[in-house]
Design an enzyme around this catalytic site. Sequence first.
Site, PDB file in Angstrom:
ATOM      1  N   ARG A   1       4.829   6.045   5.792  1.00  0.00           N
ATOM      2  CA  ARG A   1       6.131   5.829   6.398  1.00  0.00           C
ATOM      3  C   ARG A   1       6.114   4.662   7.381  1.00  0.00           C
ATOM      4  O   ARG A   1       5.247   4.578   8.243  1.00  0.00           O
ATOM      5  CB  ARG A   1       6.602   7.089   7.110  1.00  0.00           C
ATOM      6  CG  ARG A   1       8.077   7.078   7.315  1.00  0.00           C
ATOM      7  CD  ARG A   1       8.591   8.274   8.049  1.00  0.00           C
ATOM      8  NE  ARG A   1       9.668   7.830   8.916  1.00  0.00           N
ATOM      9  CZ  ARG A   1      10.862   7.455   8.465  1.00  0.00           C
ATOM     10  NH1 ARG A   1      11.136   7.508   7.189  1.00  0.00           N
ATOM     11  NH2 ARG A   1      11.785   7.035   9.305  1.00  0.00           N
ATOM     12  N   CYS A   2       7.066   3.763   7.214  1.00  0.00           N
ATOM     13  CA  CYS A   2       7.158   2.602   8.094  1.00  0.00           C
ATOM     14  C   CYS A   2       8.526   2.576   8.756  1.00  0.00           C
ATOM     15  O   CYS A   2       9.484   3.106   8.217  1.00  0.00           O
ATOM     16  CB  CYS A   2       6.998   1.317   7.291  1.00  0.00           C
ATOM     17  SG  CYS A   2       5.422   1.216   6.463  1.00  0.00           S
TER      18      CYS A   2
ATOM     19  N   GLY B   1      24.636  17.118  14.119  1.00  0.00           N
ATOM     20  CA  GLY B   1      25.399  15.889  13.880  1.00  0.00           C
ATOM     21  C   GLY B   1      25.458  15.465  12.431  1.00  0.00           C
ATOM     22  O   GLY B   1      26.517  15.414  11.832  1.00  0.00           O
TER      23      GLY B   1
ATOM     24  N   CYS C   1      17.796  20.355  14.201  1.00  0.00           N
ATOM     25  CA  CYS C   1      17.995  18.908  14.250  1.00  0.00           C
ATOM     26  C   CYS C   1      19.070  18.555  13.221  1.00  0.00           C
ATOM     27  O   CYS C   1      19.655  19.458  12.604  1.00  0.00           O
ATOM     28  CB  CYS C   1      16.669  18.215  13.923  1.00  0.00           C
ATOM     29  SG  CYS C   1      16.657  16.435  14.265  1.00  0.00           S
TER      30      CYS C   1
ATOM     31  N   HIS D   1      13.328  20.918   8.862  1.00  0.00           N
ATOM     32  CA  HIS D   1      12.350  20.029   8.228  1.00  0.00           C
ATOM     33  C   HIS D   1      11.823  20.620   6.926  1.00  0.00           C
ATOM     34  O   HIS D   1      11.076  19.975   6.214  1.00  0.00           O
ATOM     35  CB  HIS D   1      11.196  19.754   9.197  1.00  0.00           C
ATOM     36  CG  HIS D   1      11.687  19.181  10.500  1.00  0.00           C
ATOM     37  ND1 HIS D   1      12.099  19.974  11.540  1.00  0.00           N
ATOM     38  CD2 HIS D   1      11.892  17.908  10.892  1.00  0.00           C
ATOM     39  CE1 HIS D   1      12.520  19.213  12.531  1.00  0.00           C
ATOM     40  NE2 HIS D   1      12.408  17.957  12.169  1.00  0.00           N
TER      41      HIS D   1
ATOM     42  N   LEU E   1       0.837  -1.207   0.000  1.00  0.00           N
ATOM     43  CA  LEU E   1       0.000   0.000   0.000  1.00  0.00           C
ATOM     44  C   LEU E   1       0.869   1.254   0.000  1.00  0.00           C
ATOM     45  O   LEU E   1       0.561   2.248  -0.652  1.00  0.00           O
ATOM     46  CB  LEU E   1      -0.936   0.006   1.221  1.00  0.00           C
ATOM     47  CG  LEU E   1      -1.945   1.151   1.239  1.00  0.00           C
ATOM     48  CD1 LEU E   1      -2.914   1.043   0.063  1.00  0.00           C
ATOM     49  CD2 LEU E   1      -2.730   1.185   2.545  1.00  0.00           C
TER      50      LEU E   1
ATOM     51  N   GLU F   1      28.143  11.880  10.228  1.00  0.00           N
ATOM     52  CA  GLU F   1      27.311  10.668  10.377  1.00  0.00           C
ATOM     53  C   GLU F   1      26.991   9.957   9.062  1.00  0.00           C
ATOM     54  O   GLU F   1      25.929   9.337   8.924  1.00  0.00           O
ATOM     55  CB  GLU F   1      26.001  10.992  11.125  1.00  0.00           C
ATOM     56  CG  GLU F   1      26.230  11.516  12.531  1.00  0.00           C
ATOM     57  CD  GLU F   1      24.931  11.794  13.305  1.00  0.00           C
ATOM     58  OE1 GLU F   1      23.905  11.180  13.007  1.00  0.00           O
ATOM     59  OE2 GLU F   1      24.986  12.643  14.213  1.00  0.00           O
TER      60      GLU F   1
ATOM     61  N   CYS G   1      14.505  16.247  19.970  1.00  0.00           N
ATOM     62  CA  CYS G   1      13.845  16.717  18.753  1.00  0.00           C
ATOM     63  C   CYS G   1      12.547  17.456  19.029  1.00  0.00           C
ATOM     64  O   CYS G   1      11.635  17.432  18.224  1.00  0.00           O
ATOM     65  CB  CYS G   1      13.516  15.555  17.844  1.00  0.00           C
ATOM     66  SG  CYS G   1      14.963  14.747  17.242  1.00  0.00           S
TER      67      CYS G   1
ATOM     68  N   HIS H   1      20.791  16.055  22.765  1.00  0.00           N
ATOM     69  CA  HIS H   1      19.894  16.704  21.810  1.00  0.00           C
ATOM     70  C   HIS H   1      18.516  16.073  21.884  1.00  0.00           C
ATOM     71  O   HIS H   1      18.385  14.864  22.037  1.00  0.00           O
ATOM     72  CB  HIS H   1      20.448  16.568  20.384  1.00  0.00           C
ATOM     73  CG  HIS H   1      19.437  16.887  19.322  1.00  0.00           C
ATOM     74  ND1 HIS H   1      19.013  18.172  19.072  1.00  0.00           N
ATOM     75  CD2 HIS H   1      18.730  16.090  18.493  1.00  0.00           C
ATOM     76  CE1 HIS H   1      18.092  18.133  18.112  1.00  0.00           C
ATOM     77  NE2 HIS H   1      17.903  16.892  17.750  1.00  0.00           N
TER      78      HIS H   1
END
Length: 757
Positions: A516-517, A433, A728, A696, A17, A485, A645, A643
């Site tokens: 989103r999974c 980071g 972030c 974001h 799906l 990272e 979020c 940190h």
Amino acid sequence: MKTSIIGYPRIGSLRELKFASEKYFRNEIAADALQKTAKKLRLENLTVQRESGLDFIPSNDFSFYDGMLDTAVLLNAVPDRYRNLDLSELDTYFAMARGYQGEKGDVKAFAMKKWFNTNYHYMVPEMDDHTEIKLTGSKPFALFTEAMENGIKTKPVLIGPYTFLKLAKYTGEKAAADFVFPIIAAYGEILKQLSGLGAEWVQLDEPCLVLDMTAEDKALFIQLYEKILAEKHGIKVLLQTYFGDVRDCYSELCTLDFDGIGLDFVEGKQSLTLVQQNGFPKEKALFAGVVNGKNIWRNHYSHTLLTISELQKHCGEIVLNTSCSLLHVPYTLKNETKLADSYQKHFAYAEEKLSELAELKRILASETHVETEEYQHNLYLFMEPRGGSNPEVQKKVAVLSEQDFVRLPVFAEREKIQKERFKLPILPTTTIGSFPQTAEVRANRAAFRKGEITETQYETYMKEKIAECVKLQETIGLDVLVHGEFERNDMVEYFGECLDGYLFTEKAWVQSYGTRCVKPPIVWGDISRAKSMTVKWSKYAQSLTDKPMKGMLTGPVTILNWSFPREDLSLKESAYQIALAIREEVLDLEANGIRIIQVDEAALREKLPLRKSDWKSDYLDWAIPAFRLVHSGVKPETQIHTHMCYSEFADIIKEIDDMDADVITFEASRSDLSILDVLKENHFRTEVGPGVYDIHSPRVPSKEEIKTALHKMLERIPVEKLWVNPDCGLKTRGNAETVPSLENLVNAVKEIRNENF
Ligand code: GLN
Ligand code: ZN
């Protein structure tokens, strides 16, 4: 004894799906192709459930995006800004879910929030003064009919009116109370139509009943249901709760005219006691949530039978149920081709939980249930040692003493020592980071994982990326640097893979929101650090610069909260084990010349218990110490950052300060900065870096904008305590916006530094 489940996952066992929806979003397939995939998945679910022998098969648990959003559409709570787009029904729905930007307009999506104490997120319905609640949708009816056409009479499930009104956001003058009568009418109409279609039962989900309830809340709940239940149109109503117990309204639940009540005996600490002490009305069916809907471990039949036999003393009909919707576990172990059977036999995903319900039903139906093969088999499974135990780790946790959780010298002294050591300018600049993870970075990691490139090739590539990143930060003029990272897929998975005691799955996807999974790792055994995890990268990065290079780790609480935890060990114990492993890494970094170490606790707030009275005793009393354990062994001159979020920690501000980090950075740019007042009022001791811009969004913040934010911050935070950084990590951003954004940040700070401090 009959069996029931509250809901089933819907994203598809191979995320069909998700992929179909995303294709639809990209205009690669048409709406009917998406509908076809959805229908196929629904029928697969129905078939699996029927074949398992499940008695109460749910319908309407399917959703293209989210169940709360579906309810808003069902009840006509579609704000004008979406209606005015004049899109198809499906596209209006997706506009509410994801926002819309195109020729017909530009609107933002509904807000998204965490669904109780899970990692699932729901869309927050919006009610304004024009909202006219009435039944306009048809999904529950269509899906009931669809199942009927396949020979299955289902139990339609809906979010109940109380939870809907409690979780909705009211954007005008009106409040929940103003929608009571229309919503009663709408639910009445729903019952009537479902009954007309031949449904025997309807399940109304009211998870808000497990939260602390005020007298006003109770009155609202009673008002709603007295009226709705006064005219049931011949359908039986199951009031379903989950994620906790209903201590604030148990007697009301018993008195109201429900035909069934669903209680959670897994997470509901007081559920059993409530039944034992108050009894349970004999004419109602108790849907007993005894199979954990949230975790992936097999059900312990002997424990479950004990609960059931206790309940049988007080109840009439009992229906075996899951503790919550199976939405929160992966589909099926059948897709785990790489996980050895010695592990698999301990797990039950959604499909295997159906088998467990069937087995429990058979066991309970037999005269001598403890002698049944299934019972014996299960008993044996829990008796045999399953490996994964590490006595050395257990001992380390057992001998922990108070001092292990205390960093010395005290904060103020360390602060002095560190200021002396680092000699940073005022308003030091840094990042959280990660730097942009390009497709090339991900491709290199994948190639290494698949063995397509050698370790040396991989390391050479990573070192090039690190060198580039360090150079970029120096050019921009940041004060405290990071390595970027690039070696990490995910901030939890990376550490899970490096730690002993963790297991990884192939296809154990769980829906997080919309399409989103996530694939949480499994805490299998005692956790220890098998090897150094980040030292190589941090040390290399530090070798390239004289500026301080931050070591970058994920904290124990976040690692645990984003995993499937053990059920044979307390969360506290698991957290301490992980903390000891991360502590070793911290000390290793320090020994290798890393002077500043950041330990991210992005998910610390997430698992705060639902009831405030449980916050301390059930959570904060071990979560905060677990963090302290990570860093209490470092030298005074080593600076510890953390940190988070989010900035919604006003209500746990003391505990955040008690983590005893030297610096905390957090997301603040999207909030109204009210957290700054709270910091001030509480004389927050830890140095702070409230994010000055939102990572974001691809927007580049201007220098002026950042200066304005900083001036506001300086009104409330002493200049010697303020750090400057983005919100972030930058990994989801591109270089195109990251570089100018960071340049503006540094230039804004330079100008402010000249403003006579
Ligand atoms: N250090 C991590 C990063 O920068 C933090 C991620 C997070 O807070 N979610 O990506
Ligand atoms: Zn973050």
